[in-house]
Scaffold this motif. Sequence first.
Motif, short mmCIF file in Angstrom:
data_model
loop_
_atom_site.label_atom_id
_atom_site.label_comp_id
_atom_site.label_asym_id
_atom_site.label_seq_id
_atom_site.Cartn_x
_atom_site.Cartn_y
_atom_site.Cartn_z
N ARG A 57 45.10 -4.91 14.55
CA ARG A 57 45.65 -4.33 13.31
C ARG A 57 45.68 -2.81 13.36
N PHE A 96 50.69 -14.23 14.38
CA PHE A 96 49.38 -14.60 13.85
C PHE A 96 48.89 -15.92 14.42
N PRO A 99 50.62 -19.59 11.75
CA PRO A 99 51.91 -19.18 11.21
C PRO A 99 52.14 -19.73 9.81
N SER A 101 50.20 -19.79 7.26
CA SER A 101 49.75 -18.91 6.19
C SER A 101 50.63 -17.66 6.07
N SER A 102 51.41 -17.35 7.11
CA SER A 102 52.26 -16.17 7.01
C SER A 102 53.70 -16.52 6.63
N ASP A 104 56.32 -18.35 3.92
CA ASP A 104 56.39 -18.74 2.51
C ASP A 104 56.89 -20.19 2.44
N GLN A 112 63.52 -16.22 6.47
CA GLN A 112 62.20 -15.63 6.75
C GLN A 112 62.17 -14.98 8.14
N GLY A 162 57.10 -18.42 14.16
CA GLY A 162 56.32 -17.17 14.06
C GLY A 162 56.70 -16.18 15.15
N ARG A 165 60.23 -14.80 14.47
CA ARG A 165 60.16 -13.82 13.39
C ARG A 165 59.65 -12.48 13.90
#
Length: 326
Positions: A57, A96, A99, A101-102, A104, A112, A162, A165
Amino acid sequence: MMALVRAEGLSKWFPSRGLVRRGRAVQAVTDVNLSIGQHEAVGLVGESGSGKSTIGRLLLGLVPPSAGHIVLDGVDLVEANAATLRRLRRRMQIVFQDPYSSLDPRRKVGPQIADGLAIHRLMPARQRRERVDELLAQVGLQPEHADRYPHEFSGGQRQRIGIARALATGPDFVVADEPVSALDVSVQAQVLAVLADLRTRLGLALLFISHDLPVVRSLCDRVVVLYLGRVMEEGPTARVLERPSHPYTRALLSATPSLDPVRRRTRILLAGDPPSPSNPPSGCVFRTRCPYVIPACAEGVPPLDEIEPGHRAACIRKHELPPVPH
Ligand SMILES: Nc1ncnc2c1ncn2[C@@H]1O[C@H](COP(=O)(O)OP(=O)(O)O)[C@@H](O)[C@H]1O
Ligand code: SF4
Ligand SMILES: [Mg+2]
């Protein structure tokens, strides 16, 4: 190799979350130097809580460091203004662990996947649909998948989404934070193959966060071993895994089951749990669990010294350790 991403003296302390008012700060990352070359895949390994995700991060500029600098392609993220940061964000993306949880759950996956394109105003809406089809194909999915919702996919497919994206904006640096550890073992290899193929084809620089050393061996050019927020050892993956020169790396490796029973490694068991990052040991942070500890290990933080070109270890006894059992 020219560094695309460079961290210098990177540290991150979090305020203590405890109920005790004067709790000590969590020293999640301490004085880390790291560089990732263009097109290079670097593995970041260590036990849970060793600071891997925090480093990921920090490198993406998602959290500010407590000390140190992060430089992407010559631009200092810590000193960059908002407009420069926005421009750089497009070039750095994250995949992540989970995927689901990231994503929608109420939106179709096509839009997305295109989120980054819209946010960065990279192309008009009608071209985005074509780009989404192309991205879906790159991760082994079909154009019609764009119109489905996240729950209609398997775990492996969701992680492919994921990845699609993350790649939408055409990044040159990707952080993959334990991208397959939430998946069934049977689909892990397929998703890793997608990631490996794309990183070569697109020439991505990759920070691959994992606690799975065999996977790191197959995917990464270099590996960095982390313990309590500090780098214990780093170097070309093959060299580090064949000739681990830090007692912690040896312990990590010995905990990895060997596929070849004849060469099954002697297990080095680590005593106890890792110490709390709010109160790390003085001197070598590994000394409370190290089988080779001597009194001098408490005296200072061992320097990360070079053993052979590009291969470094932070242990004062690195030249005195017994040969690695095979
Ligand atoms: N936002 C936060 N606030 C307080 N402590 C945090 C925060 N994020 C991470 N930590 C702590 O920092 C340490 C490193 O965490 P993390 O980077 O997630 O490790 P890893 O990814 O290796 O498991 C852990 O002790 C964790 O509890
Ligand atoms: S410096 Fe000492 S405690 Fe630290 S890893 Fe080396 S031998 Fe072990
Ligand atoms: Mg993590």
